[in-house]
Design a protein around this motif. Structure first.
Motif, PDB file in Angstrom:
ATOM      1  N   ASP A 112       0.424  -1.265  -0.190  1.00  0.00           N
ATOM      2  CA  ASP A 112      -0.142  -0.430   0.032  1.00  0.00           C
ATOM      3  C   ASP A 112       1.209   0.836  -0.062  1.00  0.00           C
ATOM      4  O   ASP A 112       0.655   2.302  -0.680  1.00  0.00           O
ATOM      5  N   ALA A 113       1.959   1.487   1.040  1.00  0.00           N
ATOM      6  CA  ALA A 113       2.320   2.438   1.011  1.00  0.00           C
ATOM      7  C   ALA A 113       3.306   2.527  -0.434  1.00  0.00           C
ATOM      8  O   ALA A 113       3.432   3.721  -0.669  1.00  0.00           O
ATOM      9  N   VAL A 114       4.087   1.485  -1.130  1.00  0.00           N
ATOM     10  CA  VAL A 114       4.618   1.098  -2.115  1.00  0.00           C
ATOM     11  C   VAL A 114       3.461   2.040  -3.289  1.00  0.00           C
ATOM     12  O   VAL A 114       4.234   3.247  -4.002  1.00  0.00           O
ATOM     13  N   TYR A 115       2.540   1.935  -3.392  1.00  0.00           N
ATOM     14  CA  TYR A 115       1.449   1.703  -4.317  1.00  0.00           C
ATOM     15  C   TYR A 115       0.831   3.728  -4.181  1.00  0.00           C
ATOM     16  O   TYR A 115       1.284   4.316  -5.204  1.00  0.00           O
ATOM     17  N   VAL A 116       1.019   4.182  -2.964  1.00  0.00           N
ATOM     18  CA  VAL A 116       0.274   5.891  -2.695  1.00  0.00           C
ATOM     19  C   VAL A 116       2.115   6.596  -3.231  1.00  0.00           C
ATOM     20  O   VAL A 116       1.673   7.426  -3.848  1.00  0.00           O
ATOM     21  N   VAL A 117       2.743   6.132  -2.811  1.00  0.00           N
ATOM     22  CA  VAL A 117       4.024   6.757  -3.095  1.00  0.00           C
ATOM     23  C   VAL A 117       4.526   7.004  -4.489  1.00  0.00           C
ATOM     24  O   VAL A 117       4.818   7.944  -5.396  1.00  0.00           O
ATOM     25  N   GLU A 118       4.042   5.682  -5.377  1.00  0.00           N
ATOM     26  CA  GLU A 118       4.421   5.823  -6.729  1.00  0.00           C
ATOM     27  C   GLU A 118       3.516   7.016  -7.320  1.00  0.00           C
ATOM     28  O   GLU A 118       3.375   7.546  -8.348  1.00  0.00           O
ATOM     29  N   ILE A 119       2.340   6.788  -7.185  1.00  0.00           N
ATOM     30  CA  ILE A 119       1.057   7.828  -7.405  1.00  0.00           C
ATOM     31  C   ILE A 119       1.979   9.411  -7.062  1.00  0.00           C
ATOM     32  O   ILE A 119       2.384  10.091  -7.684  1.00  0.00           O
ATOM     33  N   GLY A 120       2.569   9.411  -5.896  1.00  0.00           N
ATOM     34  CA  GLY A 120       2.762  10.679  -5.349  1.00  0.00           C
ATOM     35  C   GLY A 120       3.900  11.128  -6.496  1.00  0.00           C
ATOM     36  O   GLY A 120       3.920  12.293  -6.925  1.00  0.00           O
ATOM     37  N   LEU A 121       5.137  10.468  -6.228  1.00  0.00           N
ATOM     38  CA  LEU A 121       6.023  10.517  -7.446  1.00  0.00           C
ATOM     39  C   LEU A 121       5.623  10.871  -9.298  1.00  0.00           C
ATOM     40  O   LEU A 121       6.023  11.904  -9.181  1.00  0.00           O
ATOM     41  N   ARG A 122       4.161  10.140  -9.460  1.00  0.00           N
ATOM     42  CA  ARG A 122       3.847  10.431 -11.040  1.00  0.00           C
ATOM     43  C   ARG A 122       3.698  12.358 -10.735  1.00  0.00           C
ATOM     44  O   ARG A 122       3.920  12.541 -11.744  1.00  0.00           O
ATOM     45  N   PHE A 123       3.173  12.062  -9.498  1.00  0.00           N
ATOM     46  CA  PHE A 123       1.829  13.977  -9.998  1.00  0.00           C
ATOM     47  C   PHE A 123       3.043  15.211  -9.956  1.00  0.00           C
ATOM     48  O   PHE A 123       3.173  15.786 -10.319  1.00  0.00           O
ATOM     49  N   LEU A 124       4.452  14.344  -8.697  1.00  0.00           N
ATOM     50  CA  LEU A 124       5.106  15.640  -8.631  1.00  0.00           C
ATOM     51  C   LEU A 124       6.095  16.285  -9.587  1.00  0.00           C
ATOM     52  O   LEU A 124       6.049  17.433 -10.229  1.00  0.00           O
ATOM     53  N   GLY A 125       6.078  14.297 -10.282  1.00  0.00           N
ATOM     54  CA  GLY A 125       7.118  14.609 -12.160  1.00  0.00           C
ATOM     55  C   GLY A 125       6.460  15.718 -12.876  1.00  0.00           C
ATOM     56  O   GLY A 125       6.897  16.151 -13.670  1.00  0.00           O
ATOM     57  N   LYS A 126       5.068  15.787 -12.596  1.00  0.00           N
ATOM     58  CA  LYS A 126       4.248  16.766 -13.778  1.00  0.00           C
ATOM     59  C   LYS A 126       3.953  18.002 -13.339  1.00  0.00           C
ATOM     60  O   LYS A 126       3.667  18.764 -14.187  1.00  0.00           O
ATOM     61  N   THR A 127       4.141  18.468 -11.451  1.00  0.00           N
ATOM     62  CA  THR A 127       3.790  19.107 -11.170  1.00  0.00           C
ATOM     63  C   THR A 127       4.683  20.321 -10.144  1.00  0.00           C
ATOM     64  O   THR A 127       4.288  21.058 -10.142  1.00  0.00           O
ATOM     65  N   GLY A 128       5.777  19.017  -9.617  1.00  0.00           N
ATOM     66  CA  GLY A 128       7.088  19.772  -9.090  1.00  0.00           C
ATOM     67  C   GLY A 128       6.228  19.935  -7.158  1.00  0.00           C
ATOM     68  O   GLY A 128       5.166  20.149  -6.843  1.00  0.00           O
ATOM     69  N   GLY A 129       6.834  20.897  -7.045  1.00  0.00           N
ATOM     70  CA  GLY A 129       6.301  20.962  -5.460  1.00  0.00           C
ATOM     71  C   GLY A 129       7.431  21.423  -4.679  1.00  0.00           C
ATOM     72  O   GLY A 129       8.964  21.329  -5.250  1.00  0.00           O
ATOM     73  N   ASP A 130       7.542  22.419  -3.583  1.00  0.00           N
ATOM     74  CA  ASP A 130       8.854  23.031  -2.926  1.00  0.00           C
ATOM     75  C   ASP A 130       9.350  21.773  -2.356  1.00  0.00           C
ATOM     76  O   ASP A 130       8.938  20.847  -1.783  1.00  0.00           O
ATOM     77  N   PRO A 131      10.696  21.729  -2.087  1.00  0.00           N
ATOM     78  CA  PRO A 131      11.498  20.704  -1.778  1.00  0.00           C
ATOM     79  C   PRO A 131      10.890  20.109  -0.111  1.00  0.00           C
ATOM     80  O   PRO A 131      11.696  19.321  -0.127  1.00  0.00           O
TER      81      PRO A 131
END
Length: 265
Positions: A112-131
């Motif tokens: 579950d944790a891997v799946y959620v973080v992977e989704i987060g990575l995909r969105f961050l790769g598109k939108t970026g964010g405050d480090p």
């Protein structure tokens, strides 16, 4: 529709133990037989209807052909996109890894944790964010994924996203190792006794935690140790010159397994 056409909002997140299992048990019927024995049966049409209503209604039919090459290309592109949008740095390995292993003892929870973080990575790769922004806040507030997030990501910032994913996937594989799950055939080559002796010399002088972490990622992307470290701009591992030159990537899983066992001593 094809995989290229889908978005994250068109996918369904279902927890097998918290959501799927209760649904199945709700359609389980028990009958008391003579002699006190209990017979159970399942209302399969009812389960099918409930599954469709809860998880599949309004979702597109996805037809996918998954290949290892596409997976590797996708992973490398995703990592490059994320690093370009949000600078990525490692965490202090010891404390974070120890906390994660203590909290995530269930294989399902790790998945579950891997799946959620992977989704987060995909969105961050598109939108970026405050480090400096918190990864947990990003996942809960921006992506609305609160119910499925483990507290292990609480201390991670967005600049630690890739490292957090790396830790989680490596721990997932260690649990798979304990469960004796099969590995891909290309990684099933065994080490010779000579290679194993040489590997022990190397493991005795290197940072085994870092080595297992990076080797695990190497196996995912079919890279080599030196080029992998160079691409990530990481310093050479301690004692790398003592690593047996005869060991190939095909023996990587056996090397990783030996390193994990060495670390557990």
């Amino acid at each position: 529709m094809s995989c290229k056409q889908i978005s994250e909002t068109q996918l369904t997140l279902c927890h097998p133990e918290r959501e799927l299992l209760p649904l199945v048990l709700a359609h389980c019927h028990y009958t008391l037989k003579k002699g006190g024995e209990t017979d159970s049966s399942y209302d399969l049409p009812g389960i099918q209807t409930q599954l469709a209503r809860c998880f599949l209604a309004g979702k597109p039919l996805i037809q996918a052909v998954k290949t290892e090459t596409n997976h590797i290309i996708s992973y490398r592109r995703q990592r490059k996109d994320l690093s370009g949008k949000t600078i990525q740095l490692p965490l202090t390995l010891g404390s974070v890894s120890s906390t994660m292993r203590t909290v995530l003892r269930s294989y399902t929870d790790v998945c579950d944790a891997v799946y959620v973080v992977e989704i987060g990575l995909r969105f961050l790769g598109k939108t970026g964010g405050d480090p400096q922004g918190q990864l947990l806040s990003y996942l809960t507030d921006s992506l609305r994924m609160g119910p499925h997030i483990s507290s292990t990501v609480a201390k991670s910032k967005l600049e630690h996203s890739i490292f957090t994913w790396q830790l989680l996937t490596s721990w997932k594989s260690e649990l798979m190792l304990s469960r004796k799950q099969k590995l891909p055939s290309e990684f099933l080559k065994k080490l010779s006794d000579k290679d194993r002796k040489g590997l022990k010399v190397f493991l005795a002088h290197t940072d085994v935690d870092t080595f297992t972490l990076e080797l695990h990622e190497i196996l995912l992307i079919r890279s080599t140790l030196e080029s992998h470290l160079e691409q990530k701009d990481l310093p050479p591992l301690l004692g790398l010159k003592s690593f047996p030159e005869e060991i190939t990537l095909g023996q990587g899983a056996d090397v990783w397994r030996a390193a994990v066992e060495f670390k557990r001593r």
